[in-house]
Write a protein that holds these residues in place. Structure first.
Motif, PDB file in Angstrom:
ATOM      1  N   ASN A  42      47.104  40.552  51.926  1.00 29.86           N
ATOM      2  CA  ASN A  42      48.453  39.868  50.441  1.00 29.86           C
ATOM      3  C   ASN A  42      48.355  38.279  51.318  1.00 29.86           C
ATOM      4  OD1 ASN A  42      49.046  42.751  49.314  1.00 29.86           O
ATOM      5  ND2 ASN A  42      49.483  43.474  52.029  1.00 29.86           N
TER       6      ASN A  42
ATOM      7  N   ASN B  41      48.164  37.105  45.285  1.00 25.42           N
ATOM      8  CA  ASN B  41      46.896  37.749  45.504  1.00 25.42           C
ATOM      9  C   ASN B  41      46.992  38.976  46.299  1.00 25.42           C
ATOM     10  OD1 ASN B  41      44.447  38.399  47.204  1.00 25.42           O
ATOM     11  ND2 ASN B  41      43.849  37.661  44.854  1.00 25.42           N
ATOM     12  N   VAL B  42      46.766  40.250  45.511  1.00 20.37           N
ATOM     13  CA  VAL B  42      46.883  41.152  46.403  1.00 20.37           C
ATOM     14  C   VAL B  42      45.515  41.879  47.734  1.00 20.37           C
ATOM     15  CG1 VAL B  42      46.995  43.913  45.895  1.00 20.37           C
ATOM     16  CG2 VAL B  42      48.320  42.348  44.734  1.00 20.37           C
ATOM     17  N   GLY B  43      46.221  42.347  48.102  1.00 18.35           N
ATOM     18  CA  GLY B  43      44.741  42.325  49.369  1.00 18.35           C
ATOM     19  C   GLY B  43      44.044  43.998  49.849  1.00 18.35           C
ATOM     20  N   ASP B  44      44.383  44.679  50.919  1.00 18.78           N
ATOM     21  CA  ASP B  44      44.024  45.854  51.021  1.00 18.78           C
ATOM     22  C   ASP B  44      45.276  46.938  50.626  1.00 18.78           C
ATOM     23  OD1 ASP B  44      41.741  44.593  51.158  1.00 18.78           O
ATOM     24  OD2 ASP B  44      41.762  44.784  53.850  1.00 18.78           O
TER      25      ASP B  44
ATOM     26  N   THR C 130      49.916  48.314  46.081  1.00 15.58           N
ATOM     27  CA  THR C 130      49.877  47.286  45.674  1.00 15.58           C
ATOM     28  C   THR C 130      48.432  47.689  44.351  1.00 15.58           C
ATOM     29  OG1 THR C 130      48.488  46.300  46.892  1.00 15.58           O
ATOM     30  CG2 THR C 130      51.148  45.306  46.500  1.00 15.58           C
ATOM     31  N   ASP C 131      48.372  49.153  44.490  1.00 14.42           N
ATOM     32  CA  ASP C 131      47.437  49.400  43.404  1.00 14.42           C
ATOM     33  C   ASP C 131      47.352  49.215  42.588  1.00 14.42           C
ATOM     34  OD1 ASP C 131      45.203  49.851  46.178  1.00 14.42           O
ATOM     35  OD2 ASP C 131      45.252  52.125  46.127  1.00 14.42           O
TER      36      ASP C 131
ATOM     37  N   ARG D 221      48.613  47.245  40.766  1.00 13.02           N
ATOM     38  CA  ARG D 221      48.662  45.708  40.053  1.00 13.02           C
ATOM     39  C   ARG D 221      47.016  44.913  39.906  1.00 13.02           C
ATOM     40  NH1 ARG D 221      53.468  42.668  43.964  1.00 13.02           N
ATOM     41  NH2 ARG D 221      54.966  44.327  43.708  1.00 13.02           N
ATOM     42  N   ASP D 222      47.304  43.924  39.233  1.00 15.49           N
ATOM     43  CA  ASP D 222      46.110  42.849  39.091  1.00 15.49           C
ATOM     44  C   ASP D 222      45.567  42.470  40.335  1.00 15.49           C
ATOM     45  OD1 ASP D 222      45.483  43.782  35.936  1.00 15.49           O
ATOM     46  OD2 ASP D 222      46.752  42.127  36.371  1.00 15.49           O
ATOM     47  N   ASP D 223      45.072  41.683  40.500  1.00 15.88           N
ATOM     48  CA  ASP D 223      44.573  41.198  42.604  1.00 15.88           C
ATOM     49  C   ASP D 223      45.317  39.714  42.236  1.00 15.88           C
ATOM     50  OD1 ASP D 223      43.268  43.381  43.058  1.00 15.88           O
ATOM     51  OD2 ASP D 223      41.076  42.973  42.580  1.00 15.88           O
ATOM     52  N   ASP D 224      44.739  39.104  41.431  1.00 15.87           N
ATOM     53  CA  ASP D 224      45.717  38.397  40.886  1.00 15.87           C
ATOM     54  C   ASP D 224      46.514  37.957  39.636  1.00 15.87           C
ATOM     55  OD1 ASP D 224      43.942  35.811  43.164  1.00 15.87           O
ATOM     56  OD2 ASP D 224      42.892  37.207  41.906  1.00 15.87           O
TER      57      ASP D 224
END
Length: 309
Positions: free
Chosen positions: A259, A284-287, A291-292, A294-297
């Motif tokens: 993250n 920017n969401v990581g692993d 945060t699943d 959410r969008d990745d960014d």
């Protein structure tokens, strides 16, 4: 008292008012102090809007229309209410895991990668040894489903600090009595020039029980103190004072679960007691599973008008 007006992107606005009280009295055992802070929030956010069927007898709705747009983010909270005699503090405060080591920069959104829990009741002792050395020991209740203690055993936070003209070195360690895990942070502050201050914080926490899905209350790897993803995390940034009225603030953060957060703002003192801050934030969401949804960014902006007196 602080009065703040916040505008987040184009979809949400928040008005926040905080009322503060202080008292102080000299006694034979030291200064007797009290402090309270109550915050009143009013917000408007169309993510909370509802869409009602035109005909109650049918489930059909017009997906292009919204029938109501209630204000979200409305709340009243007691954030601080403590009594202090000398170095002893008792009452509602924020965790020494954050207050003693310092928060993560002068940005508004400093928890894009979170660095520890805040609200808690405390029994705390602060000791100033002189020559730049100080220490704290804090027994804490925590807050929330995962964070509030579930027995008579409190959470425990301890910290040491060494401060000189060049900056400071600070360390804190916390024991989470619910999950029997430990988290710690070390911070370095430096002032390489008169108008520039820099900091870096490294955090590490154990999480075997926090990650155990069979635990009585599964925590998903994040407890009251170790709130970042994975075992380790880092935060860094600083403040550059452009002139007597204007400062530039930045913070970067990253954890083992990949993250990443970045926040930067310019704060301008229009007149004494009135500050306007414009901030841009990116995550920017990581692993992390948390945060699943959410969008990745994600990127957002915030404009804050703050009146303090």
């Amino acid at each position: 008292m602080n009065i703040k007006s916040l505008l987040l992107g184009s979809a949400a606005a928040l008005i926040a008012v905080s009322g503060k009280t202080w008292t102080g009295q000299e006694t034979e055992l030291g200064t007797l102090k009290t402090y309270t802070e109550t915050r009143f929030n009013f917000g408007n956010n169309n993510r909370y809007a509802t869409n009602i069927a035109d005909d109650p007898a049918t489930p059909l709705v017009d997906e292009t229309a919204f029938d109501s747009n209630p204000a979200g983010m409305k709340s009243v909270s007691l954030n601080f209410a403590w009594i202090q005699l000398g170095g002893l503090r008792v009452g509602k405060d924020e965790s020494a895991f954050n207050t003693f080591i310092g928060y993560a920069g002068n940005v508004i959104q400093d928890t894009l990668v979170p660095y520890g829990g805040f609200d808690t009741n405390v029994i705390q002792y602060y000791f100033d040894a002189g020559n730049g050395f100080s220490a704290v020991l804090s027994l804490e209740e925590g807050s929330g489903v995962v964070g509030t203690i579930d027995s008579y055993v409190p959470h425990v936070v301890g910290g040491l600090k060494y401060t000189q003209g060049w900056g400071a070195i600070t360390g804190v360690i916390a024991y989470d009595s619910n999950y029997e895990e430990v988290a710690g942070k070390v911070r370095l502050d430096v002032t390489p020039m008169q108008n520039l201050s820099l900091f870096i914080i490294g955090g590490y926490g154990t999480d075997d029980n926090l990650s155990d899905p069979t635990w009585a209350i599964p925590a998903g790897g994040r407890g009251f103190y170790k709130q970042w993803g994975g075992n380790w995390a880092v935060w860094g940034g600083g403040t550059y004072t452009i002139n007597e009225k204007t400062s530039f603030n930045v913070q970067l953060s990253y954890d083992e679960d990949k993250n990443f957060g970045a926040a930067a703002n310019i704060a301008y003192d229009v007149v004494p007691g009135f500050t306007v801050t414009a901030e841009v934030d990116y995550i920017n969401v990581g692993d992390s599973d948390w945060t699943d949804a959410r969008d990745d960014d994600a990127i957002g902006g915030m404009l804050r008008f703050q009146r303090s007196f």
